[in-house]
Motif scaffolding. Sequence first.
Motif, mmCIF file in Angstrom:
data_model
loop_
_atom_site.group_PDB
_atom_site.id
_atom_site.type_symbol
_atom_site.label_atom_id
_atom_site.label_comp_id
_atom_site.label_asym_id
_atom_site.label_seq_id
_atom_site.Cartn_x
_atom_site.Cartn_y
_atom_site.Cartn_z
ATOM 1 N N TYR A 53 0.863 -1.183 0.000
ATOM 2 C CA TYR A 53 0.000 0.000 0.000
ATOM 3 C C TYR A 53 0.901 1.235 0.000
ATOM 4 C CZ TYR A 53 -3.476 3.441 1.392
ATOM 5 O OH TYR A 53 -4.287 4.556 1.424
ATOM 6 N N GLY A 54 0.895 1.952 -1.100
ATOM 7 C CA GLY A 54 1.730 3.141 -1.237
ATOM 8 C C GLY A 54 3.145 2.865 -1.708
ATOM 9 N N LYS A 62 -6.418 6.534 3.306
ATOM 10 C CA LYS A 62 -5.535 7.480 3.984
ATOM 11 C C LYS A 62 -4.076 7.077 3.767
ATOM 12 C CE LYS A 62 -4.757 10.826 6.990
ATOM 13 N NZ LYS A 62 -4.962 12.218 6.616
ATOM 14 N N ALA A 63 -3.234 8.043 3.410
ATOM 15 C CA ALA A 63 -1.809 7.751 3.255
ATOM 16 C C ALA A 63 -1.189 7.504 4.636
ATOM 17 C CB ALA A 63 -1.103 8.908 2.565
ATOM 18 N N ILE A 64 -0.143 6.684 4.681
ATOM 19 C CA ILE A 64 0.524 6.356 5.943
ATOM 20 C C ILE A 64 1.417 7.531 6.362
ATOM 21 C CG2 ILE A 64 2.125 4.769 7.089
ATOM 22 C CD1 ILE A 64 1.258 2.648 4.929
ATOM 23 N N ARG A 65 1.211 8.018 7.593
ATOM 24 C CA ARG A 65 1.947 9.202 8.065
ATOM 25 C C ARG A 65 3.328 8.801 8.597
ATOM 26 N NH1 ARG A 65 1.582 14.352 7.176
ATOM 27 N NH2 ARG A 65 -0.635 14.438 7.690
ATOM 28 N N GLY A 66 4.326 8.894 7.734
ATOM 29 C CA GLY A 66 5.694 8.598 8.149
ATOM 30 C C GLY A 66 6.381 7.660 7.174
ATOM 31 N N GLY A 97 -0.366 13.884 -4.926
ATOM 32 C CA GLY A 97 -0.669 12.863 -5.930
ATOM 33 C C GLY A 97 -1.272 11.610 -5.331
ATOM 34 N N PHE A 98 -1.286 10.531 -6.128
ATOM 35 C CA PHE A 98 -2.010 9.333 -5.694
ATOM 36 C C PHE A 98 -1.142 8.096 -5.490
ATOM 37 C CE2 PHE A 98 -2.827 9.988 -10.339
ATOM 38 C CZ PHE A 98 -2.000 8.976 -10.823
ATOM 39 N N ALA A 99 0.145 8.126 -5.829
ATOM 40 C CA ALA A 99 0.969 6.914 -5.719
ATOM 41 C C ALA A 99 1.038 6.409 -4.282
ATOM 42 C CB ALA A 99 2.384 7.178 -6.236
ATOM 43 N N ARG A 100 0.935 7.330 -3.305
ATOM 44 C CA ARG A 100 1.115 6.938 -1.898
ATOM 45 C C ARG A 100 -0.134 6.328 -1.277
ATOM 46 N NH1 ARG A 100 0.709 11.993 1.943
ATOM 47 N NH2 ARG A 100 -1.138 12.958 1.072
ATOM 48 N N ASN A 101 -1.272 6.359 -2.003
ATOM 49 C CA ASN A 101 -2.427 5.636 -1.456
ATOM 50 C C ASN A 101 -3.073 4.713 -2.493
ATOM 51 O OD1 ASN A 101 -3.689 7.565 -2.973
ATOM 52 N ND2 ASN A 101 -4.768 8.553 -1.291
ATOM 53 N N ARG A 102 -2.207 4.089 -3.294
ATOM 54 C CA ARG A 102 -2.640 3.023 -4.203
ATOM 55 C C ARG A 102 -1.932 1.735 -3.805
ATOM 56 N NH1 ARG A 102 -5.520 6.652 -5.068
ATOM 57 N NH2 ARG A 102 -6.242 7.527 -7.050
ATOM 58 N N PHE A 103 -2.522 0.610 -4.189
ATOM 59 C CA PHE A 103 -1.882 -0.683 -3.941
ATOM 60 C C PHE A 103 -0.943 -0.988 -5.101
ATOM 61 C CE2 PHE A 103 -5.430 -1.042 -1.042
ATOM 62 C CZ PHE A 103 -4.843 -1.660 0.057
ATOM 63 N N TRP A 104 0.321 -1.197 -4.783
ATOM 64 C CA TRP A 104 1.328 -1.568 -5.758
ATOM 65 C C TRP A 104 1.371 -3.092 -5.869
ATOM 66 C CZ3 TRP A 104 5.670 1.965 -7.340
ATOM 67 C CH2 TRP A 104 5.393 3.298 -7.037
ATOM 68 N N SER A 105 1.960 -3.584 -6.955
ATOM 69 C CA SER A 105 2.111 -5.028 -7.147
ATOM 70 C C SER A 105 3.595 -5.380 -7.113
ATOM 71 C CB SER A 105 1.558 -5.451 -8.509
ATOM 72 O OG SER A 105 0.227 -5.006 -8.660
ATOM 73 N N ILE A 106 3.877 -6.643 -6.795
ATOM 74 C CA ILE A 106 5.245 -7.125 -6.942
ATOM 75 C C ILE A 106 5.539 -7.180 -8.447
ATOM 76 C CG2 ILE A 106 6.800 -9.078 -6.553
ATOM 77 C CD1 ILE A 106 5.976 -7.734 -3.953
ATOM 78 N N ASP A 107 6.664 -6.635 -8.848
ATOM 79 C CA ASP A 107 7.056 -6.608 -10.271
ATOM 80 C C ASP A 107 7.806 -7.906 -10.576
ATOM 81 O OD1 ASP A 107 7.705 -5.927 -12.831
ATOM 82 O OD2 ASP A 107 8.890 -4.152 -12.312
#
Length: 314
Positions: free
Chosen positions: A36-37, A64-68, A87-97
């Motif tokens: 997440y983020g 909510k973005a993680i504070r820290g 922006g939105f990268a910090r509250n989207r779910f990323w995938s393992i590449d």
Amino acid sequence: MSGEKPPVEFCKGVNGLDKVVLREAKGSSAEQVYLYGGQVTSWKNDQGEELLFVSSKAIFKPPKAIRGGIPICFPQFSNNGPLEQHGFARNRFWSIDTDPPPFPTNTSNKAFVDLILKPSEEDLKIWPHSYEFRLRVTLGPGGDLMLTSRIRNTNNDGKPFSFTFAYHTYFSVSDISEVRVEGLETLDYLDNLQEKQRFTEQGDAITFESEVDKIYLGTPTKIAILDHEKKRTFVLRKDGLPDAVVWNPWDKKAKAMADFGDDEYKHMLCVEAAAIEKPITLKPGEEWKGRLELSTVPSSYCSGQLDPQRVLQG
């Protein structure tokens, strides 16, 4: 050796969120990366001391973005644009590449993870560009933390896009009034507390006695954060990131943030490697790369000063 923990472990974090733990072979240096983020939330030295700040009130709950830790600001820094703050990268779910492009890297290093973010249908409505954002997080043999971002324009309509970016790093410090930042002296900065007016830094080092929110321009590749009480210096090395943000909310802003403790401003400092003043523009097929490397060194003071410039020149 039996009982040795793996260099990369996939597990669950706060509120069941997926995370990756990286471990460095020589020490107990552990680090947590939330999918997440795509956010690093922990980086410890071989004594097990936490080097990053995460608020005790951080809300590990989307959206909510993680504070820290190290939130990633993309494709917009701050709120000077059409998107939500940072922006939105910090509250989207990323995938393992699972199929990252080759990285020029130390092949003996096993403690790394590759993540990828691509736009969802919803994202395309608010920022109508196709991209691939690849992030490699590495824990080096000496416990150094490295983040490498690669952002590629995958638009097939021939359109370029522009973005601003920051690694919004929250460092853990003993006492903000005992901290100084070196490497930004005499530089121009934009003061976010004074309508982004441009000033020139006058001091020989930056010290803190009130709220600060500045974007330093044309910064060197190396910046040092000296923590007098801990006799520890953080060293930031960066590539592709010409700007540096220095931020501490101080008491009034701290009290106004629901996900931040009233007195926590005393124990944190954000120094962020960034590209803000001149947005990065990519044509279709073009890729940008921005890299941040964090390390710590012991620092000794003589009459209140660091041994002259030793860290910045080393």
